[in-house]
Scaffold this active site. Structure first.
Site, short mmCIF file in Angstrom:
data_model
loop_
_atom_site.label_atom_id
_atom_site.label_comp_id
_atom_site.label_asym_id
_atom_site.label_seq_id
_atom_site.Cartn_x
_atom_site.Cartn_y
_atom_site.Cartn_z
N LYS A 179 -11.42 15.68 -9.42
CA LYS A 179 -11.25 16.37 -8.40
C LYS A 179 -10.97 15.48 -7.19
O LYS A 179 -11.01 14.25 -7.21
CB LYS A 179 -12.69 17.26 -8.10
CG LYS A 179 -14.04 16.38 -7.86
CD LYS A 179 -15.21 16.82 -7.85
CE LYS A 179 -16.48 16.21 -7.76
NZ LYS A 179 -17.60 16.70 -7.67
N TYR A 215 -10.11 -1.24 22.15
CA TYR A 215 -10.62 0.06 23.08
C TYR A 215 -12.11 -0.42 23.38
O TYR A 215 -12.80 -0.83 22.91
CB TYR A 215 -10.92 1.38 22.09
CG TYR A 215 -9.41 1.88 21.96
CD1 TYR A 215 -8.69 2.39 23.04
CD2 TYR A 215 -8.95 2.00 20.55
CE1 TYR A 215 -7.37 3.04 22.81
CE2 TYR A 215 -7.64 2.91 20.35
CZ TYR A 215 -7.20 3.25 21.42
OH TYR A 215 -5.88 3.78 21.33
#
Ligand SMILES: *Cc1c(COP(=O)(O)O)cnc(C)c1O
Length: 691
Positions: A357, A583
């Site tokens: 999955k 940042y």
């Protein structure tokens, strides 16, 4: 010893080999010296095609022959194009009977140089099959085949003096025109390339020179005897090739696919160029320079061929290189190894259901499922309908169980693709059946997790499921929710879950209801519980060779991480002491700092917090710390202590590089998550590269 600069000697030499092939077909020295021309075109130029075979064998074997299918496909495609390309010349030079056409198509090639394609295709298949016997045996058999071919080639006149051999060659030559083909010629060189023998450079150089003298002597001797039926195969040729290849390999580093492709195109196109040069020369009245003068003829053909090939290469669509920015590397050997280890850890009769999955936890569901199919795994679990259908569309067979919810209206899709659906509760089962399409299902039992499933004690409901007309109940399963813990209360809870599960199964059997395939363990159930006698165990994270977290398990299994996560150094710069970086100017250089900007960020699936939680990367095998805040597409690394770091360097975020290793468990732990989350969130823009 490797040279410092990258020199893809093996691929580059292909260009020289292509020139030799042109020599072979244009006889550059014919106007000057007949014997010299014989030596150049019938002896020296005979190194070219064996060299092509050897490079192919070498790279095929390096990839453990996994790319053989793609290799054959490419050759078939090229051969098809070449056949079409030379049809006009076939037509011009006269007609063949259908029988001759077939023989040419399968063995001789439909134009004189195209024999190379059927020979490589058959040769590669033969070499691959032989290599399964082990290289020494394979080489032995291929050498015997080569000797047989030799008798039908340069040594023909000598060989047919023996009546038995004459009969043999008469037989062979009713089937094909030459013995230098995919059976007698190509396999030996493909396998010699696969062997990749490495000698010291000087040994190889001396051996090459000496054996080339021998080859020349052999060629000229046979020529003087006049026994050659054809002149492609010599006794000394494999020896020359072995030394030559070893010599080139000793200075080879990296690949130059362009050179390889260019050489292949030159090979393909040059007979057309010969025709055009001759036609052009006649039209322009330049026969003296470009036809009668052998060197002029050769030079014109060579230049024309390379220009035409270069032009075609330029026009070809450019492929994206998967390893250019950031990528996931999937070690399929490790995957198959893990599947074997897990399978052998299960109770006798219990089989592995591999959980693929979430795109196989970020490993690429189709590639993973196909590799597992080849390793004889026949059951898969996915989370939703789309994942199941995607596997089926790509040709994955076997049982595919959908572990999560599928809307009942999609019952026809389930049936169409032969997918097995989990019944998540009573209403779901009723609604699925009400669609009127028979679907295969497994009943989920809720043994205590309280997520999906029917209550284990609500026998009436379970019995009702068996009476629903369109549910074909093929299995019953449950899921353990604290099996990763070895705390006494968790272990007790897990055992209570097991008791409820087996209790319900007993009840079913007593009622004469068949539970079908039963399963309850997932990875931690395998690691922490004794063997369970079920039909399946559903392995997810363990299959990918990592634990969810850092907690120890009761059993330790020899599992290997399958995924490596890599990126590149985009830029290196020096930031003076005191300057802020990134940042929020979150990081301040406390010394003059060399910063590497790395081409991967949180949009690729890395947790953004990693950079501030002590995240590290490997560059040139050395650990370097992340600094500042992670960006969407980039992150920053301090490489002050790694002065060798330069733009383009490979950066490892997860996996090994040299002696260093970064484990996914460690990374997940640093960010307060588990590897399952980390891996399944790998960004879709990260190409998957199987190794
Ligand atoms: C995801 C999942 C698994 C696989 O779990 P792992 O811990 O990764 O082995 C097994 N069963 C169910 C029902 C699942 O949802």
């Amino acid at each position: 010893m490797k040279p410092k600069t990258r020199f893809p000697a093996l691929d580059r030499f292909r260009l020289l080999a292509a020139v030799l092939v042109i020599c072979n077909h244009t006889s550059p020295l014919a106007s000057y010296t007949a014997l010299g021309d014989f030596w150049l075109t019938r002896v020296l130029a005979r190194l070219a095609v064996p060299f092509f075979f050897m490079v192919s064998g070498y790279f095929l074997a390096q990839g453990k022959w996994r790319s053989l299918g793609a290799f054959l496909k490419k050759l078939l495609l090229l051969y098809g194009c070449a056949i079409l390309l030379y049809l006009p010349l076939n037509w011009y030079s006269g007609s063949y009977t259908p029988g001759q056409w077939l023989r040419n198509l399968l063995a001789e090639g439909t134009f004189y140089h195209l024999w190379y394609f059927p020979a490589t295709i058959l040769g590669a298949v033969v070499a691959r099959q032989l290599s399964r016997l082990g290289l020494p045996a394979a080489l032995g058999i291929a050498a015997v085949l080569y000797l047989v071919g030799l008798g039908g080639d340069s040594y023909y006149g000598l060989a047919v003096q023996v009546p038995a051999l004459k009969a043999l060659y008469d037989g062979i030559f009713t089937l094909c025109g030459h013995s230098r083909n995919g059976l007698f010629f190509a396999p030996l060189f493909l396998l010699l390339g696969a062997a990749g023998v490495t000698l010291r450079r000087w040994t190889a150089a001396a051996g090459f020179s000496l054996s080339l003298v021998l080859l020349s002597a052999e060629g000229l001797w046979l020529h003087s005897l006049g026994v050659q039926r054809h002149d492609s195969m010599y006794l000394a040729l494999p020896v020359v090739m072995l030394f030559l290849f070893s010599l080139l390999q000793s200075c080879n580093s990296g690949r130059d696919k362009r050179a390889g492709d260019l050489a292949q195109l030159v090979y393909l196109l040059h007979p057309w160029c010969i025709v055009l040069v001759r036609g052009g020369a006649k039209a322009l009245g330049l026969e003296g320079l470009f036809i009668e003068n052998s060197l002029g003829h050769f030079a014109a053909v060579a230049i024309f061929s390379f220009c035409a090939a270069g032009l075609l290469l330029r026009l070809r669509p450019r492929k994206l290189r998967p390893k250019s920015r950031a990528w996931r590397e999937i070690d399929l050997d490790a995957l198959v190894h893990n599947a074997r280890v897990l399978q052998s850890a299960l109770a006798p009769g219990c089989r592995l259901m591999t959980v693929v999955k979430a795109d196989a936890y970020g490993h690429g569901a189709v590639t993973v499922a196909k590799a597992l199919r080849r390793a004889k795994v026949d059951a898969f679990a996915v989370s939703c309908l789309a994942e199941g259908v995607a596997l089926r569309r790509r040709g994955v067979r076997g049982t595919i169980l959908i572990l999560g919810y599928t809307p009942p209206e999609d019952a026809p899709v389930l049936a169409r693709w032969h997918l097995t659906q989990t019944v998540v509760d009573e209403a779901h089962g009723q609604a699925l059946s009400a669609q009127g399409v028979p679907v295969s299902v497994h009943l989920a039992l809720d043994t205590g997790m309280h997520r999906l499933g029917l209550s284990t004690v609500d026998y009436a409901t379970i019995a009702r499921m068996y009476r629903l007309p369109n549910l074909k109940i093929r299995g019953v399963f449950s899921h353990l929710c604290v099996s990763d813990s070895q705390a006494p209360e968790d272990v007790a809870f897990t055992y209570a879950q097991l008791t409820r599960f087996y209790g319900t199964l007993d009840w079913l059997r007593n009622q004469g209801l068949d539970p079908g395939a039963v399963h309850i363990q997932s990875s931690y159930g395998i690691w922490n519980l004794p063997q369970q006698s079920c039909t399946y165990a559903r392995a997810g994270i363990a299959l990918y060779g990592v634990h969810s977290g850092t907690a120890p398990t009761r059993r330790s299994l020899d599992l290997r991480p399958v995924l490596s996560l890599r990126a590149r150094v985009a830029s290196v710069r020096t930031v003076p002491t005191g300057q802020g970086v990134g940042y929020g100017l979150d990081f301040h250089a406390r010394r003059d700092t060399r910063l590497a900007v790395v081409s991967i960020g949180y949009a690729d699936g890395l947790p953004r917090c990693l950079a501030q939680q002590g995240g590290q990367v490997l560059i040139r095998g050395q650990l370097c710390p992340m600094v500042g805040r992670m960006c969407m597409d980039q992150l920053l690394v301090d490489v002050t202590d790694l002065p060798q770091a330069v733009p383009g360097d490979m950066v490892t975020l997860i996996g090994r590089d040299g002696d260093g290793e970064l484990r996914a468990e460690e990374l997940a732990w640093q960010c307060g998550t588990i590897t399952n989350e980390l891996l399944s969130r790998m960004g879709a823009r990260l190409p998957l590269v199987s190794v």
